[in-house]
Design an enzyme around this catalytic site. Structure first.
Site, PDB file in Angstrom:
ATOM      1  N   LYS A 115       0.832  -1.216   0.000  1.00 13.19           N
ATOM      2  CA  LYS A 115       0.000   0.000   0.000  1.00 13.19           C
ATOM      3  C   LYS A 115       0.859   1.256   0.000  1.00 13.19           C
ATOM      4  CE  LYS A 115      -4.295  -1.747   1.930  1.00 13.19           C
ATOM      5  NZ  LYS A 115      -5.254  -1.666   3.030  1.00 13.19           N
ATOM      6  N   LYS A 197      -6.274 -12.212  -8.169  1.00 15.22           N
ATOM      7  CA  LYS A 197      -7.626 -12.416  -7.624  1.00 15.22           C
ATOM      8  C   LYS A 197      -8.555 -11.286  -8.085  1.00 15.22           C
ATOM      9  CE  LYS A 197      -8.160 -10.313  -3.117  1.00 15.22           C
ATOM     10  NZ  LYS A 197      -8.330 -10.395  -1.701  1.00 15.22           N
ATOM     11  N   LYS A 200     -11.630  -5.408  -5.813  1.00 16.93           N
ATOM     12  CA  LYS A 200     -12.405  -4.187  -6.004  1.00 16.93           C
ATOM     13  C   LYS A 200     -11.518  -3.019  -6.404  1.00 16.93           C
ATOM     14  CE  LYS A 200     -13.098  -3.647  -0.992  1.00 16.93           C
ATOM     15  NZ  LYS A 200     -14.021  -3.251   0.051  1.00 16.93           N
TER      16      LYS A 200
END
Ligand code: TRP
Length: 334
Positions: A115, A197, A200
């Site tokens: 992140k 994967k 979102k």
């Protein structure tokens, strides 16, 4: 233990639009857990502000997630569904646990590194101590089990380490949580790149089916999904695209992968993809209707929020009082 049941805790961040992967991999499997466990599911809005949010949009996202939990089938009376930010004990215990967590431990967190690389203009201290707040979430409710995906396993490990450290100093305060690996959810991959994967936060919107996608959008995305060479509908390692669609089909219909393979024997990819889209829509359309209905019913939703906030606060404050005493804070006089 609450009411003779072991406690299970999980939650999702209140940002972005949930995908079919979030639903089939997590949410759908949470629905029946309350039969065996006392369940708490948070709308993790405190965690969301580790990334900058636009307030009006953020507020809406959080309420949408709350309604979506219910629309997806979580019974808000049998489960405690609540906003993390409505229970101040999370922030308080988060602070206390910060003082029982080593920077060396946090430096090892791979999600922080990811992140920080992605949001290099805003590497704030909250992003760094994100796992400590997550530990507070779990430990406040004395959770025995936490259903988490692979990406959160490291955070569960540090939660256990923090809890064990605290207990070794002050005695048995926290239950040591374990991962919940019961009926594991489906592992849904991106439609455009099945090595990743379904997420979102995918930059390519064609890779993810969002729970709020219109039916024709779902058809379009399924049609465009990458498939593999050959033309047989089979589940195998060298057919990641087709295998992913089979996984989706199986999770939406409840049929096994083998049954699904049989059903499409001798049929081409085109026909198969349309069938996948149809079964996805059979799941999404009723969920979307229920979601819209809930959002219209403001009084009902607000009542549920209030009741569940109170329930969450009751259990969280019980643990917080114990922690305050153990640490040696003076009593709060009323
Ligand atoms: N970090 C989790 C995620 O992004 C969300 C979360 C916050 C969570 N607190 C939690 C999950 C406690 C399980 C338990 O998916």
């Amino acid at each position: 233990m609450i009411n003779g049941k072991k406690v299970l805790y999980s939650g999702m961040q209140a940002t972005g639009s949930l995908t079919l992967g979030n639903y089939l991999g997590a949410l759908k499997n949470w629905v029946t857990l309350n039969e065996e466990y006392e369940c708490f599911f948070g709308v993790m809005d405190l965690h969301s502000i580790t990334i900058r949010q636009q307030p009006a949009h953020f507020r809406k996202c959080a309420r949408n997630l709350f309604a979506l939990y219910i629309a997806a089938g979580l019974d808000p009376v049998k489960n405690c569904i609540y906003y993390q930010s409505h229970v101040s004990a999370h922030a308080e215990l988060g602070w206390i646990l910060n003082c029982f967590t080593y920077m060396g431990e946090l430096n090892r967190m791979t999600q922080f590194k990811d992140k920080a690389a992605k949001h290099s203009d805003n590497i704030n201290a909250g992003l760094y101590t994100y796992p400590v707040l997550m530990a507070a979430d779990i430990l406040l409710y004395q959770a025995d089990y936490v259903p988490v995906g692979k990406d959160q396993q490291q955070h569960l490990e540090i939660t256990r380490d923090i809890a064990e450290r605290f207990n070794s100093i002050y005695g048995d305060v926290f239950t040591i949580p374990e991962g919940y690996y019961g009926k594991s959810g489906a592992n849904i991959r991106s439609l455009q790149n099945p090595s990743k994967k379904m997420s979102k936060s995918d930059e390519n919107p064609n890779g993810s089916i969002y729970l709020m996608d219109a039916a024709d959008e779902v058809v379009r995305k399924c049609k465009r999904a990458v498939t593999d060479s050959g033309n047989e509908v089979l589940y195998s390692e060298d057919k990641p695209g087709v295998s992913n669609l089979l996984e989706i089909y199986s999770a939406c219909t409840g049929k096994s992968i083998e049954e699904a393979e049989k059903e499409f024997e001798g049929k081409g990819y085109g026909e198969f993809k349309l069938a996948v889209a149809e079964t996805v829509n059979a799941v999404l359309v009723p969920m979307q209707k229920e979601f819209e209905r809930l959002l219209q019913d403001k009084g009902y939703l607000d009542g549920i929020i209030k009741d569940n906030d109170e329930k969450a606060r009751y259990f969280a404050n019980k643990t917080l009082r114990k922690v305050r005493k153990k640490v040696g804070f003076t009593d709060i006089l009323h």
